[in-house]
Design a protein around this motif. Sequence first.
Motif, short mmCIF file in Angstrom:
data_model
loop_
_atom_site.label_atom_id
_atom_site.label_comp_id
_atom_site.label_asym_id
_atom_site.label_seq_id
_atom_site.Cartn_x
_atom_site.Cartn_y
_atom_site.Cartn_z
N GLU A 37 4.82 7.50 7.36
CA GLU A 37 5.61 6.57 8.27
C GLU A 37 6.51 5.59 7.71
O GLU A 37 7.56 5.43 7.93
N LEU A 38 6.07 5.15 6.28
CA LEU A 38 6.73 4.06 5.68
C LEU A 38 8.23 5.04 4.98
O LEU A 38 9.28 4.45 4.91
N ALA A 39 7.79 6.34 4.45
CA ALA A 39 8.98 7.00 4.27
C ALA A 39 10.13 7.21 5.18
O ALA A 39 11.33 7.16 5.03
N LEU A 44 13.12 7.86 2.74
CA LEU A 44 12.44 8.34 1.46
C LEU A 44 11.58 9.31 1.69
O LEU A 44 11.49 9.89 2.92
N THR A 45 10.77 10.01 0.80
CA THR A 45 10.09 11.06 1.11
C THR A 45 8.49 10.20 0.76
O THR A 45 8.41 9.51 -0.27
N GLN A 51 4.43 8.24 -5.44
CA GLN A 51 4.86 8.50 -7.15
C GLN A 51 5.02 6.90 -7.55
O GLN A 51 4.64 6.60 -8.50
N ASP A 52 6.20 6.31 -6.85
CA ASP A 52 6.29 5.00 -7.38
C ASP A 52 5.14 4.13 -7.36
O ASP A 52 5.28 3.20 -8.22
N LEU A 53 4.42 3.99 -6.15
CA LEU A 53 3.26 3.14 -6.32
C LEU A 53 2.05 3.39 -7.18
O LEU A 53 1.52 2.40 -7.82
N ASN A 54 2.11 4.69 -7.59
CA ASN A 54 1.19 5.19 -8.67
C ASN A 54 1.51 4.74 -10.03
O ASN A 54 0.93 4.68 -11.02
#
Length: 224
Positions: A37-39, A44-45, A51-54
């Motif tokens: 939903e955020l994507a 974005l995907t 990946q960014d938050l990880n």
Amino acid sequence: MPKNEGVSRSVVRRLPRYYRFLGDLLKKDVTRISSRELAQLMQLTASQIRQDLNCFGGFGQQGYGYNVAALHKEIANIMGLNKLNGTILLGAGNLGRTIAKHMHFESSGFRLEGIFDVNPQIIGQALNGLVVQDVAGLSAFCEAHRPRAAILCIPKEVAYDCAKELMALGVNCFWNFSHYDLTLNFEGAVVENVHLGDSLMTLCYQINAYYADEEASGLSGKAK
């Protein structure tokens, strides 16, 4: 080793967008959201978001998604918005005045402490609760207040000498509007170069691409 040293610049540049979109969701009383939903909201995907938050440990729960308030707060902490960096502004012309008057410094992690210029007609004027000071007093001010960052709204021709002086005074971080790329000669500096003309030319490219088919069709029609 500095915290999060291995995080790419492209990831860092997306953090303010995450923060802004999550803030908008909070205003709408949204309490949780999935990466999908955020994507969709951010174009974005879902995998890109994960990946960014990880890079910072990951904050979602499988089957639940992200707690919007908690993630918003964590991203603020990652960017250091909970601490205010003392900042000075050099160049109180049209651009400098606009930035001083309309930027929300404290919500972005900064505190504007001093404004400087060389123009006698500007020195002494009040601006955003501060008095514009003569740049001749810059050294004494930096020694007394120890600002961490400087906003450069100055001509390109004087940017090198100004940055060199500031770094000698212990100011090593720059929000640079001077059109002189400080990273070329100041390897140890933390620099965010802002080239408004580059942004406008990027828009020009996108406009031309957007209307390319229409213009090609028009030329084709004329050829007939």
